[in-house]
Design an enzyme around this catalytic site. Structure first.
Site, PDB file in Angstrom:
ATOM      1  NE  ARG A 233       7.595 -86.806  -0.506  1.00  0.00           N
ATOM      2  CZ  ARG A 233       8.037 -88.059  -0.678  1.00  0.00           C
ATOM      3  NH1 ARG A 233       7.349 -88.896  -1.452  1.00  0.00           N
ATOM      4  NH2 ARG A 233       9.143 -88.441  -0.125  1.00  0.00           N
TER       5      ARG A 233
ATOM      6  CG  ASN B 132       8.768 -97.037  -4.099  1.00  0.00           C
ATOM      7  OD1 ASN B 132       8.441 -97.213  -5.271  1.00  0.00           O
ATOM      8  ND2 ASN B 132       9.993 -96.723  -3.734  1.00  0.00           N
ATOM      9  CG  ASP B 133       4.999 -95.489   1.105  1.00  0.00           C
ATOM     10  OD1 ASP B 133       5.628 -96.479   1.552  1.00  0.00           O
ATOM     11  OD2 ASP B 133       5.226 -94.320   1.445  1.00  0.00           O
TER      12      ASP B 133
ATOM     13  NE  ARG C 169      11.960 -89.786  -2.454  1.00  0.00           N
ATOM     14  CZ  ARG C 169      12.440 -90.304  -3.587  1.00  0.00           C
ATOM     15  NH1 ARG C 169      13.569 -89.880  -4.083  1.00  0.00           N
ATOM     16  NH2 ARG C 169      11.768 -91.236  -4.207  1.00  0.00           N
TER      17      ARG C 169
ATOM     18  CB  CYS D  92       6.748 -89.742  -8.311  1.00  0.00           C
ATOM     19  SG  CYS D  92       5.955 -89.894  -6.724  1.00  0.00           S
TER      20      CYS D  92
ATOM     21  CD  GLU E  16       2.639 -91.537  -0.061  1.00  0.00           C
ATOM     22  OE1 GLU E  16       3.702 -92.129  -0.320  1.00  0.00           O
ATOM     23  OE2 GLU E  16       2.603 -90.414   0.458  1.00  0.00           O
TER      24      GLU E  16
ATOM     25  CG  HIS F  79      16.577 -90.621   3.893  1.00  0.00           C
ATOM     26  ND1 HIS F  79      15.279 -90.290   3.693  1.00  0.00           N
ATOM     27  CD2 HIS F  79      17.312 -89.631   3.376  1.00  0.00           C
ATOM     28  CE1 HIS F  79      15.224 -89.128   3.109  1.00  0.00           C
ATOM     29  NE2 HIS F  79      16.449 -88.689   2.899  1.00  0.00           N
TER      30      HIS F  79
ATOM     31  NE  ARG G 289      10.944-101.976  -2.034  1.00  0.00           N
ATOM     32  CZ  ARG G 289      11.157-101.068  -2.963  1.00  0.00           C
ATOM     33  NH1 ARG G 289      11.239-101.436  -4.214  1.00  0.00           N
ATOM     34  NH2 ARG G 289      11.256 -99.816  -2.652  1.00  0.00           N
TER      35      ARG G 289
END
Lengths: 89, 571
Positions: free
Chosen positions: B321, B443-444, B285, B491, B420, B177, B454
């Site tokens: 989301r 990303n996930d 988010r 996304c 994801e 975050h 990562r």
């Protein structure tokens, strides 16, 4: 003087935001307002005092109010605890 | 490029000094001044935060204001000063120590978080009394790079003032975050380098290469000159790029339009530019509401926030989301729930379906807000169709309640899932029958497919966005969606990567949603791509067997598009 037992019922306990609400509410009144947890007693108008209670969910606290507006003060503070400080849990 | 400013939890060496009786008054005045200044600073920060992230988020500062202005506490510090005849900072720290000790003894991790609020205040008060630190209202006098173990979103907001040109942290990563907030403010950062703190002291010159992610400590004169030149060339600040963009037309050479969306976590700085450019919100988010405040906002509060953003962007779509909490986010910022393996733990839709009251109030707020604009609901971390079925049931139930109470909402509100988790991609054909759209969170997806975190420097080399298995899962999801006539958004960070754009366009992806600052560049890039050729390119890429081959193909296509501008770029 009025004495009343209040219980922390919100899941996250008396963390920063509820503590702030309690202090703000108490500060509106002229009466002396104290909370006790076991042997520890603090002034409810003190933010650091309320935080130092470290009262988690389920903790029972004794509320003691003494002064000209004690009735209203007890009612308002007890209501905060009862309504879980407006938290969902 | 700037000077390091190391921010440590305990940066103060407070010593006990005896003072003569005549100086007591003076010490008390120093304490009063420092507390008063701190309260005023906090009030200003609070107002700023309220403008940037809304009143609900700014609440975290209320507690700090009340700590700083605690009269009973200040009185006991003053008593200590006059009774023991000691210096103000020592009396302050000792008196505060009692409260901190009590909290540290608490078993409740959540209550222990209050120590951070207390420290935030005490460090400021002490630094004012000790005359150290210069991060006043106006920021820093010289370009400064902030160095620390990790920063909370609130700290990032508070620190990101004038002349803060970078963040350097030992923990956390771009997907944490902290990372999201830093990026949404458009500030370069290097995160998760476990050793930076040891090498750096305040005042050390540092360069962060935002393009390569490199950190150069104590650069020599020539390196500095080089970077100064590079910076001059790209003088354009990220927000300026967006501000200066007159219009964007993400249409391929052959006329195929690609939808673009913006990923937002803090409403505010970008909204007006996005609306002017006709870009909707591809991913909002909502968990940021939680982080900013540290508690879940109730239905009413959420309704106000969602309806405001929906109304503002109308008729552009706003994809909300539901809370994606858990995994790295819990442990970084709350430490509330300890799991051995948080990334594979209780997060996203899993939390939502267990904490149904919370999920219900969020869905109700979203449904009610859908009357004010074009809202789409997106559910994170779905790994099985049963989770969608349960969520849909809940949504239908809420819709019935709303109808009964004659509360307006969008009857056809689109419901989508994040793809994801590999199991979601592999069963995309079933999932596509149940929902109205897919959003692929790369990303996930990469992390779970490659089983590599990562932000863990030992394994980050395994985190390969261009691995053939990742591309296969993405293709599966896109094909399944289109077979069922539903659109697909990408996304994750890959969406803003120009090297990958030809591949996504070739696969037939409908929308790319990214950090707002990347939008003008990617739109321009799309206008140089021929989607028919991209299709051939994608099928060639799908036959490649290694990351190296895929990366090379991406690179070649990139170079070709860059040089040729228009025309054929497939061998």
């Amino acid at each position: 003087m009025i004495e009343k037992t209040v219980t922390v019922t919100n899941k996250l306990g008396l963390h920063a935001r509820p503590s702030a609400m309690v202090v703000q509410t108490a500060s509106k009144f002229e009466s002396e307002i104290h909370l006790s947890k076991g042997t520890m007693t603090i002034n409810v108008k003190s933010m650091l005092g309320v935080m130092a209670l470290a009262a988690e969910c389920g903790t029972e606290l004794i509320l003691r109010v003494d002064g000209p507006d004690e009735k209203e003060a007890v009612r308002e503070i007890a209501r905060l605890f009862k309504t879980r400080f407006r938290e969902a849990y | 490029m700037g000077e390091a400013q190391v921010i440590r939890d305990h940066a103060f060496h407070v010593v006990r000094r005896s003072i003569p009786a005549g100086r007591v008054k003076n010490e008390i005045a120093r304490l009063r001044n420092a507390s008063q200044t701190t309260v005023e600073e906090l009030r200003t920060t609070r107002n700023k935060a309220a403008r940037a992230i809304g009143d609900s988020g700014a609440n975290i500062f209320d507690a700090q204001i009340m700590i700083a202005s605690d009269e009973e506490f200040l009185e006991s510090v003053i008593q200590r000063i006059s009774k023991e005849r000691i210096n103000a900072e020592y009396a302050y720290q000792e008196t505060l120590g009692d409260t901190i000790d009590r909290l540290e003894k608490s078993d409740d991790l959540y209550l222990r978080q209050m120590i951070h609020d207390i420290r935030a205040v005490s460090e400021r008060v002490l630094s004012l009394m000790l005359g150290v630190g210069q991060d006043d209202e106006n920021g820093f006098n010289r370009p400064t790079i902030l160095v620390g173990r990790i920063f909370s979103p609130g700290q990032v907001m508070a620190y990101a003032k004038r002349n803060v040109v970078g963040f350097l942290t030992e923990e956390g990563g771009p997907a944490s975050h902290m990372g999201l907030v830093i990026r949404s403010l458009g500030i370069p950062a290097a995160m998760g380098d476990f050793s930076v703190g040891e090498q750096l002291t305040t005042g050390t010159p540092v360069i962060i290469d935002g393009n390569k992610g490199d950190v150069i400590i104590n650069p020599d004169l020539e390196t500095r000159r080089n970077y100064r030149r590079i910076r001059a060339q790209k003088q354009s600040q990220p927000l300026n790029v967006l501000r200066q963009a007159r219009s964007i037309t993400p249409v391929c050479v052959d006329g195929r339009p690609i939808k673009l969306g913006a990923n937002l976590e803090i409403p505010g700085p970008f909204d007006d530019h996005l609306i002017r450019l006709g870009v909707g919100v591809g991913l909002y988010r909502t968990e940021f509401l939680y982080f900013a405040k540290q508690v879940f906002p109730d239905e009413e509060e959420q309704y106000l926030i969602y309806s405001r953003i929906a109304e503002k962007f109308h008729p552009l779509p706003v994809t909300l989301r539901t809370f994606d909490l858990g995994g790295d986010k819990y442990s970084d910022h709350l430490g509330k729930i300890r799991e051995d393996n948080p990334a594979l733990g209780w997060r996203g839709i899993r939390v939502a379906l267990d904490a149904t009251e919370l999920f219900r109030s969020q869905l109700r707020a979203m449904l009610r807000a859908s009357a004010s604009g074009n809202i789409r609901i997106l559910m994170p971390m779905v790994s099985d169709a049963s989770e969608i079925i349960a969520s849909m049931k809940l949504i239908e139930k809420i819709k019935r309640e709303l109808r009964r109470s004659k509360i307006q909402f969008d009857e056809d509100i689109p419901i989508g899932v994040m793809i994801e988790v590999p199991s979601a991609a592999l069963s995309a054909d079933y999932l596509a029958e149940l929902v109205d759209f897919f959003s692929i969170g790369t990303n996930d997806l990469v992390q779970y497919t490659m089983a590599a975190d990562r932000s863990n420097h030992r394994v980050s080399k395994y985190y390969n966005s261009a691995h053939p298995s990742v591309l296969k899962l993405i293709q599966m999801a896109v094909l399944a969606a289109h077979d069922n006539g539903i659109p697909v958004t990408i996304c994750g960070e890959m969406a803003g990567n120009k090297e990958m754009a030809p591949f996504f366009i070739g696969l037939g992806v409908d929308e790319l949603s990214m950090n707002p600052t990347l939008l003008p560049g990617v739109a321009d890039w799309i206008s140089r791509i021929n989607s028919i050729e991209a299709k051939r390119f994608a099928s060639r890429v799908m036959r490649l067997t290694t990351t190296e081959k895929v990366s090379r193909a991406f690179r070649e296509a990139y170079d070709y598009i860059k040089q040729q501008k228009k025309g054929s770029w497939i061998r």
